[in-house]
Design an enzyme around this catalytic site. Sequence first.
Site, PDB file in Angstrom:
ATOM      1  N   HIS A 144      17.951  -7.123  21.726  1.00 25.02           N
ATOM      2  CA  HIS A 144      17.638  -5.735  22.001  1.00 25.02           C
ATOM      3  C   HIS A 144      18.011  -5.423  23.445  1.00 25.02           C
ATOM      4  O   HIS A 144      18.410  -6.309  24.209  1.00 25.02           O
ATOM      5  CB  HIS A 144      16.167  -5.420  21.724  1.00 25.02           C
ATOM      6  CG  HIS A 144      15.861  -5.180  20.281  1.00 25.02           C
ATOM      7  ND1 HIS A 144      16.434  -4.140  19.568  1.00 25.02           N
ATOM      8  CD2 HIS A 144      15.075  -5.852  19.403  1.00 25.02           C
ATOM      9  CE1 HIS A 144      15.993  -4.166  18.322  1.00 25.02           C
ATOM     10  NE2 HIS A 144      15.173  -5.204  18.193  1.00 25.02           N
ATOM     11  N   ASP A 173      20.896  -0.269  25.754  1.00 25.01           N
ATOM     12  CA  ASP A 173      21.256   0.401  24.507  1.00 25.01           C
ATOM     13  C   ASP A 173      22.163   1.603  24.744  1.00 25.01           C
ATOM     14  O   ASP A 173      23.217   1.736  24.110  1.00 25.01           O
ATOM     15  CB  ASP A 173      19.993   0.878  23.789  1.00 25.01           C
ATOM     16  CG  ASP A 173      19.325  -0.232  22.991  1.00 25.01           C
ATOM     17  OD1 ASP A 173      19.784  -1.381  23.076  1.00 25.01           O
ATOM     18  OD2 ASP A 173      18.341   0.055  22.300  1.00 25.01           O
TER      19      ASP A 173
END
Length: 404
Positions: A144, A173
């Site tokens: 992540h 991200d």
Amino acid sequence: MTDGAGADPAKPEPGPDAGGPLAGTRVVELGGIGPGPFAAMYLAELGADVVRVDRPGEANPLALTGGLRRSRPSIAVDLKHPDGLGVVRRLVDDADVLLEGYRPGVLERLGLAPDDLWTRNPGLVVGRMTGWGQDGPWAARAGHDLTYAAVSGTLHAMGPADRPITPVPALGDYGGGSMYLVAGVLAALLARGRTGRGQVVDAAMVDGSAHLVSMLHAMVGAGTWRDEREANLLDGGAPFYAVYRCADGRFVAVGALEPQFWAELVAVLRDEAGADLPGDQYDTATWPAQRAAFTAAFAARSRDEWAAVFDGTDACVAPVLSLAEASRHPQAVARGSFVPGPTGSPVPAPTPGFSGTPLGIPGPEPAPGADTVSFLRATGLTADEVEALLASGAVSQASDDPAR
């Protein structure tokens, strides 16, 4: 999109492509979470015709697509069903861009390998969003934002001296992932204009996160940046480039890097708080005393009181606003930086501004599969063909499509 300050007669009038600079660009997005949807949303709000392909019955318990499904229709297709795969192939045959965020090899196992797609659509740009990239020893690993930022070295540079912080996913991200995917797709479309051929855009969040701090890597190599936190000019090490707590527990950000801004900061604090600011700005030996003086001065008044004091100055002091407060700041209001979102609450407006092909406001956020029937009918499938796909389970339809 206007800047919120009224019409400017010096700006050209919108041209015929007022739907945004990417009007007419067709994008198929294979639904995922996080950075892929953000990239697709951004392309849609730049004017591209984007359709999101969701899995039937898809639901994300972590709500990691919240706010990112907007501005484009959603169809629900079972890619493991041969007829569902046929639907996607038909869409991709007529598309300019395919976006996917699967782990490496999944697209190929589904029967949508780029080499196969190019036999039918040689100009197709395939944007691939992953954490670790399409190859390398970590390519198949889960991860992540936090882990990509960690391995890139970027996380190490952020936070107080004793430990790195846990940043919101804007870093890996969206900054290191989505924006590099969008830039890569646009560059590949430009290249296609010269070559007539599409290509794969391999956007890895770990690569983008590293690239975002190119300056720091260069400065470490040159010996002008210490490879530790709160030890440098731009990481909170300097007292004149830091965040301070105010009397009400809220904060102000101080960024008085240049001597002229430092001089104005010092003058205001002396006038307003009687602050004694010892030493020269760049005399690091006096930085602890300067920091103590700044800390005491800002602690004497509330955040908004200091914001009023510094309003109109070039001392580079700004209030640290909450997410809820940001849309109400006068600069944001004047620029039209926030607009009502699909639920009515403020959301950031699409940006940047374009003088000839202005952007619209964010569109609705459909439930997965809300547009399956109406979209497929609009692409040329007959009512009987759509009904057959529904009956076979190759596609599914949420209940709120008026075409059903």
